[in-house]
Design a protein around this motif. Structure first.
Motif, short mmCIF file in Angstrom:
data_model
loop_
_atom_site.label_atom_id
_atom_site.label_comp_id
_atom_site.label_asym_id
_atom_site.label_seq_id
_atom_site.Cartn_x
_atom_site.Cartn_y
_atom_site.Cartn_z
N UNK A 51 0.84 -1.19 0.00
CA UNK A 51 0.00 0.00 0.00
C UNK A 51 0.87 1.23 0.00
N UNK A 52 0.25 2.37 -0.23
CA UNK A 52 0.98 3.63 -0.17
C UNK A 52 -0.01 4.74 0.16
N UNK A 53 0.53 5.86 0.58
CA UNK A 53 -0.34 6.97 0.98
C UNK A 53 -0.83 7.72 -0.25
N UNK A 54 -2.11 8.05 -0.22
CA UNK A 54 -2.71 8.87 -1.27
C UNK A 54 -3.04 10.25 -0.73
N UNK A 89 6.97 9.68 -13.57
CA UNK A 89 7.27 10.19 -12.22
C UNK A 89 7.45 9.11 -11.17
N UNK A 90 6.99 7.86 -11.41
CA UNK A 90 6.73 6.98 -10.27
C UNK A 90 7.97 6.37 -9.64
N UNK A 91 9.11 6.48 -10.28
CA UNK A 91 10.29 5.93 -9.62
C UNK A 91 11.14 7.03 -9.02
N UNK A 92 11.69 6.87 -7.83
CA UNK A 92 11.65 5.66 -6.99
C UNK A 92 10.60 5.69 -5.89
N UNK A 93 9.76 6.73 -5.77
CA UNK A 93 8.93 6.86 -4.56
C UNK A 93 7.45 6.56 -4.77
N UNK A 94 7.07 6.12 -5.97
CA UNK A 94 5.68 5.73 -6.20
C UNK A 94 4.87 6.81 -6.89
N UNK A 95 3.60 6.49 -7.22
CA UNK A 95 2.73 7.44 -7.92
C UNK A 95 2.44 8.68 -7.06
N UNK A 96 2.32 9.82 -7.70
CA UNK A 96 2.10 11.07 -6.96
C UNK A 96 1.10 11.92 -7.74
N UNK A 97 1.58 12.77 -8.64
CA UNK A 97 0.66 13.64 -9.38
C UNK A 97 -0.20 12.86 -10.38
N UNK A 98 0.21 11.64 -10.71
CA UNK A 98 -0.56 10.81 -11.63
C UNK A 98 -1.89 10.40 -11.03
#
Lengths: 438, 438
Positions: free
Chosen positions: A167-170, A252-261
């Motif tokens: 999981x990751x924070x949204x 954008x997603x590497x290395x910290x995961x999806x963000x603005x997407x």
């Protein structure tokens, strides 16, 4: 009756409210909680019944409730449901039983309850709760495998997947209720063959079919939630659309995961279908395939495995602006069951709090995209069109690789089990609008 | 005087408050905002001056303020600073000028202000604001390069790094003020040579030296914040320690980024040093090395580049329990300037909102670890000990690869510029406590 099944689940119970017995999402067996407002009025808690909403603040004042049910209705009179969620299951259940009795076809108090109903058509729905934090999981194993193969052809399902509920924070601030316009986001992208990135409207706009899990009670920071009690922290479910800009994501997603997407918008169905309503639709979590690892003890509970899945059918429909103008039926993009969750929602909660992370009443968890194993049950265009390679043809002759401006995307879900009346989530829709460029 | 420099920055101005003129972090030139409480009292806004706190609610009631300064002080009387942050810069500046005058050595009203002071020793500090969302960036290029080389030896700095201010969503519910115990988290880890993962206390507990950026005003969903105006959305800075469990991180972080490795606790210094106080310490963003790409226009503003960096010295100190028992001076782990930020804080804000993501008053952004280019300026043990390979020796003869139970870690930062009085953040500390196992 099995545990947690009571008279509120009786399939024979009908309501005196018009539209409640017509096979829609909101029969008297559902009674989901939500926040609504009328023109000029403040948002407040309500219960969906047929095509109407029972105003809980008015009900609390009306002298028709007592005890825990009254406590719950009073807590639900605020502009968010956080206070009633925080009370936990017992008052929620008491309110459900009281409301079910009052709305039942044989209710003596019908004449006193009828004035407390608001037509859904006259109401605006809001988010059910003030979201403290929003976390998105990735428990749909078919989605993880298919999408993984697009981003990492050599390595679709990473070694941790079957051990860790990933999981990751949204972004909490951009979760919105059904009907919120989907403004196409601007973003930085780089085509694989381009020398330099560019900035502009995202070209590969997609949806993701997910469930949203609303937390009732949290935990103190530093105090994990044991898997055996994790279920008690969950208030109920909604549909959740994790809109995604695939071209932004890839860059954008590497290395910290999806963000603005992902964080420009997340849409949820506004009616929180409670765990009480879902009792008849619980089923055993499908056994793990032979050879898969057994989860570590902090994630394993026999009772959770015995009832960790739901008898839920999910569907996604798309209609272009031209289809709507021509009065054409929306195109069904997928249909399937929700049993492709590799981890249960209790495992998601227990894992999330296992390091002492403080969960809070009103937090929202997403399951991740719930694709089935077959081609007709895939929960995103990314999967359906193979990353855009295999365009979809609409009834108008238009084709789609990803969502175009004017497209309306609708998620729906129905819980169905032998001997019980089916219930659903209501609408979870959004229409794509053109990017706002300066 | 240059723009934004006024009489409140005059290095000659002294305060009548004891301790304010002794070279500490809180001279009259600083005047940071925070939320404090006294035993049995409700949290409320205050201004740090020397070893004391000026109670803003009492000041607002005291008849010593008027106009925008009074508006700001009234807004700061709540249990969080969100309302005063939301007012934007002008009322914050008016309050600063009024408070500076009242605390100045030549203030005529000293006798009326003195009763409104609370000793810091008698106060408990809280978070400055209710955090809507917390986002952590990754703008420390030396950190990104060094850590990248540990996780991905062949590919330390990814191709997007110099184009995209990389960031990801963190956990808002577990941000806490300085002094909060750092309970060692439990977590799932897998040693590279192990067959299966295990669950237990994290063994590779680390810190990360960061700055926290507090947002004053947000933006409507769907409306980006242009880079030229991004600065106006920032209220001020704090220190931020992004505690990290490296063994959990290594196992969980793919493909969606760090999650439980980071979200058990984030510590901030409780005093928000305002952008007004920082005006004398702004300096040009260091030019990008030859050959680096020029940022895309949505991230480029000449005025931001001209003043996007800060004359700030950062230090980190460690003391083990044995060191404290023996009265030994804490060991300085690193010292360096903060000019290793590849992106400015305005660029972070503009990028974050570039897709229409709604930022809100009270949101917190982390910069990512601010390591300098040299070995003595690295902002995490991961870097200092080369992932644990090169143990550190403490004055007691103890050695450290990562943090041990009982260790106290302290971040500090001082803004220094010729002709101005230095200011600082105050404390940002935490003592590691043993994991709580059942």
């Amino acid at each position: 009756m099995p545990p947690h099944i009571d008279e509120t689940h009786d399939a024979q119970r009908l309501s005196w409210v018009e539209g409640a017995n017509a096979g829609g999402d909101f029969p008297i067996q559902n009674l989901p909680l939500g926040i609504f407002s009328r023109a000029g009025g403040a948002p407040r808690g309500g219960v969906a019944i047929g095509d109407a909403i029972l105003d809980l603040a008015a009900l609390a004042r009306g002298g028709l409730l007592s005890g825990e049910a009254l406590t719950a209705a009073e807590a639900a009179s605020a502009p968010t449901l956080n206070a009633v969620l925080e009370l936990g299951a017992a008052p929620r259940r008491a309110l459900r039983r009281a409301v079910s009795a009052l709305l039942s076809h044989d209710a003596a108090q019908r004449s006193r309850v009828e004035p407390l109903l608001v037509k859904m058509a006259d109401a605006t729905m809001h988010l059910p709760a003030r979201i403290g934090d929003y976390t998105d999981f990735y428990v749909g194993i078919h989605h993880a495998t298919t999408v993984g193969s697009l981003f990492r052809p050599d390595n679709p399902l990473l070694p941790n997947y079957k051990h860790v509920p990933i999981g990751y924070h949204g972004r909490a601030s951009t979760v919105r209720p059904s009907g919120t316009p989907v403004v196409r986001p601007l973003g930085q992208t780089k085509a694989p063959d381009a020398q330099e990135p560019t900035f502009g409207p995202a070209a590969r706009l997609d949806y993701e079919l997910e469930l949203g899990v609303w937390l009732a009670t949290g935990n103190a920071q530093g105090s994990p939630i044991p898997i055996a009690g994790a279920q008690d922290h969950i208030a109920g479910l909604t549909l959740l659309n994790d809109w995604s800009a695939r071209d932004v994501q890839a860059w954008e997603y590497q290395p910290l995961g999806p963000f603005l997407a992902k964080n420009f918008l997340t849409t949820v169905s506004p009616w929180l279908v409670t765990m009480e309503a879902l009792a008849p639709f619980r089923q055993a979590q499908p056994p793990r395939p032979e050879g898969d690892p057994r989860p570590l003890p902090y994630l394993w509970d026999e009772a959770d495995q015995a009832a960790g899945s739901f008898a839920l059918n999910l569907e996604v429909h798309l209609s272009s602006a031209a289809m709507r103008e021509q009065g054409l039926t929306p195109l069904r993009l997928s249909h399937g069951s929700a049993d492709a969750m590799y981890w249960t929602i209790a495992q998601m909660v227990a894992h999330h709090a296992s390091n002492g992370c403080a969960l809070q009443s009103g937090d929202l968890l997403g399951t991740g995209t719930l694709s089935g194993p077959s081609e007709d049950s895939q929960g995103s265009l990314m999967e359906i069109t193979r990353g855009g390679a295999k365009r979809l043809t609409l009834p108008t002759g238009e084709t789609r690789a990803f969502l175009e401006d004017g497209d309306e995307l609708a998620l729906s879900g129905r819980f169905e089990a032998e001997g019980f009346r089916a219930i659903g989530f209501g609408a979870c829709t959004g229409i794509v609008e053109a990017a706002r460029t300066a």
